[in-house]
Design a protein around this motif. Structure first.
Motif, PDB file in Angstrom:
ATOM      1  N   HIS A  43     -10.081  -0.868  -2.770  1.00 46.50           N
ATOM      2  CA  HIS A  43      -9.093  -1.861  -3.200  1.00 46.50           C
ATOM      3  C   HIS A  43      -9.684  -2.670  -4.347  1.00 46.50           C
ATOM      4  CE1 HIS A  43      -6.054  -5.173  -1.788  1.00 46.50           C
ATOM      5  NE2 HIS A  43      -5.597  -4.454  -2.790  1.00 46.50           N
ATOM      6  N   HIS A  62       1.611  -0.257   4.000  1.00 40.53           N
ATOM      7  CA  HIS A  62       1.005  -1.556   4.281  1.00 40.53           C
ATOM      8  C   HIS A  62       1.682  -2.613   3.420  1.00 40.53           C
ATOM      9  CE1 HIS A  62      -2.182  -4.567   4.993  1.00 40.53           C
ATOM     10  NE2 HIS A  62      -2.040  -4.857   3.714  1.00 40.53           N
ATOM     11  N   GLY A  80       0.844  -1.183   0.000  1.00 42.80           N
ATOM     12  CA  GLY A  80       0.000   0.000   0.000  1.00 42.80           C
ATOM     13  C   GLY A  80       0.882   1.236   0.000  1.00 42.80           C
ATOM     14  N   ILE A 132      -0.668  -0.635  -4.460  1.00 41.69           N
ATOM     15  CA  ILE A 132      -2.030  -0.134  -4.327  1.00 41.69           C
ATOM     16  C   ILE A 132      -1.977   1.319  -3.889  1.00 41.69           C
ATOM     17  CG2 ILE A 132      -4.279  -0.466  -3.224  1.00 41.69           C
ATOM     18  CD1 ILE A 132      -3.463  -2.883  -4.810  1.00 41.69           C
ATOM     19  N   ASP A 133      -2.567   2.219  -4.700  1.00 42.95           N
ATOM     20  CA  ASP A 133      -2.548   3.637  -4.332  1.00 42.95           C
ATOM     21  C   ASP A 133      -3.769   3.987  -3.483  1.00 42.95           C
ATOM     22  OD1 ASP A 133      -4.778   4.172  -5.985  1.00 42.95           O
ATOM     23  OD2 ASP A 133      -3.537   4.758  -7.675  1.00 42.95           O
ATOM     24  N   PHE A 156     -10.050  -4.141   1.654  1.00 42.73           N
ATOM     25  CA  PHE A 156      -8.655  -4.426   1.338  1.00 42.73           C
ATOM     26  C   PHE A 156      -8.414  -5.921   1.499  1.00 42.73           C
ATOM     27  CE2 PHE A 156      -4.094  -4.540   1.776  1.00 42.73           C
ATOM     28  CZ  PHE A 156      -3.662  -3.509   0.955  1.00 42.73           C
ATOM     29  N   ARG A 164      -4.641  -0.543  -8.644  1.00 47.21           N
ATOM     30  CA  ARG A 164      -3.411  -1.311  -8.476  1.00 47.21           C
ATOM     31  C   ARG A 164      -2.538  -1.256  -9.718  1.00 47.21           C
ATOM     32  NH1 ARG A 164      -5.588  -3.534 -12.235  1.00 47.21           N
ATOM     33  NH2 ARG A 164      -6.737  -5.461 -12.355  1.00 47.21           N
TER      34      ARG A 164
END
Length: 317
Positions: free
Chosen positions: A250, A41, A26, A110-111, A290, A116
């Motif tokens: 997500h 993350h 993340g 993952i922003d 997520f 993604r």
């Protein structure tokens, strides 16, 4: 009730593809070329289109059997994948360990928007796998779901499944040739937008689907992300359906959960519009959480969303 506890009449789906070690980071911003980024993350989970779909299927009340190539039997880094599959109640007896190779690995960023960015390594020799006997893989199955990138080793199995009257759903995430065997060895083909446009040579979804339909007797559809789904009905008419509006955190695994939900609905005898709506609801709920496919919703959660959301009839164009 644990996600792997199924009703007595649960439909079994064979999912064939490549398992992947997903390394998920993340990040606040994607790094520029030659730059660095701090991750807020990190998680390592089992991934891959077909495997993610299998997870979605079990969460939605179906049974899943997974088959495909993985790395050498001595490879220890991928053992957690089997632990996760077992925890989900997925039959992975069809996995084939490939001597001297490594299980595919994806590095996933993952922003904050939930989108993604993925870099994946798959050893080319993985495509040389010989799957277990069709009788073993297809026993008790109501449908087969395959990744079209694996056409070299799944087409013969799909042809056999069709001969036995088993539905074959193709997740078309890679450009297809006009002579692709899966065009005739399938009953349903669901494209990603990018793949459909590249395969058909046009950016117009309706025109692209009609070009593909001229090559195959299969049902053809395309998922267009936030813009919903488009498909051809039995009369050759274009049908469109919007997505369920949700707060996305997500998107990883959402498309795979869609394909798993669609395959399960088809196996259960649902009509196309109901199957699309069911799959779309499952994918939408997954996007609110997520965790890739392990954030896939339960059957009860999907049915609750379907009962509460206004039913938008598919539009024809």
């Amino acid at each position: 009730m644990p996600s792997h506890v199924k009703p007595n009449n649960a439909k079994r789906i064979l999912c064939v593809g490549m398992a992947v070690r997903d390394l998920v980071f993340g990040v606040r911003d994607l790094p520029m070329r030659g730059g660095k980024a701090h991750a807020d993350h990190f998680d390592e989970i089992a991934g891959g289109n077909a495997l993610n779909a299998a997870i979605g299927i079990t969460r939605l009340g179906g049974e899943a059997r997974f088959s495909g190539p993985m790395g050498d039997a001595a490879e220890k880094q991928c053992e957690f994948i089997f632990d996760q599959l077992e925890a989900e109640g997925i039959d992975y007896s069809g996995v084939v360990r490939m001597p001297g190779l490594v299980t595919p690995i994806s590095n996933i960023l993952i922003d904050p928007s939930g989108e993604r960015t993925i870099v994946t390594f798959r050893h080319p020799d993985l495509w040389k796998v010989k799957l277990p006997d069709a009788d073993q893989l297809l026993a008790g199955c109501a449908a087969v779901l395959v990744e079209n990138r694996c056409a070299s080793f799944v087409t013969e199995l799909c042809s056999e499944a069709r001969c036995r009257g088993i539905a074959v759903i193709v997740d078309a995430d890679q450009v297809m040739s006009s002579r692709e065997g899966l065009l005739t060895a399938s009953s349903h083909i669901v494209f990603s937008a990018e793949t459909l446009f590249a395969t058909a040579g046009t950016q117009d979804a309706a025109q692209a689907l009609r070009r593909i339909a001229a090559l195959t007797p299969s049902f053809v559809a395309v998922t267009l992300g936030a813009h919903g789904m488009t498909w051809l009905d039995g009369a050759g008419r274009i049908n469109q359906m919007p997505t369920f509006p949700v707060h996305t955190v997500h998107t990883l695994g959402a498309g795979d959960v869609f394909h798993g939900g669609f395959a399960l609905a088809v196996a259960e005898g649902a009509g196309i519009e109901d199957a699309m709506r069911f799959a779309s609801a499952a994918a939408a709920l997954k996007c609110t959480r997520f965790g890739g496919a392990f954030a896939a919703p339960t059957r009860a959660e999907v049915e609750k969303l379907l009962s509460e959301a206004p039913r938008a009839a598919s539009g024809r164009a």
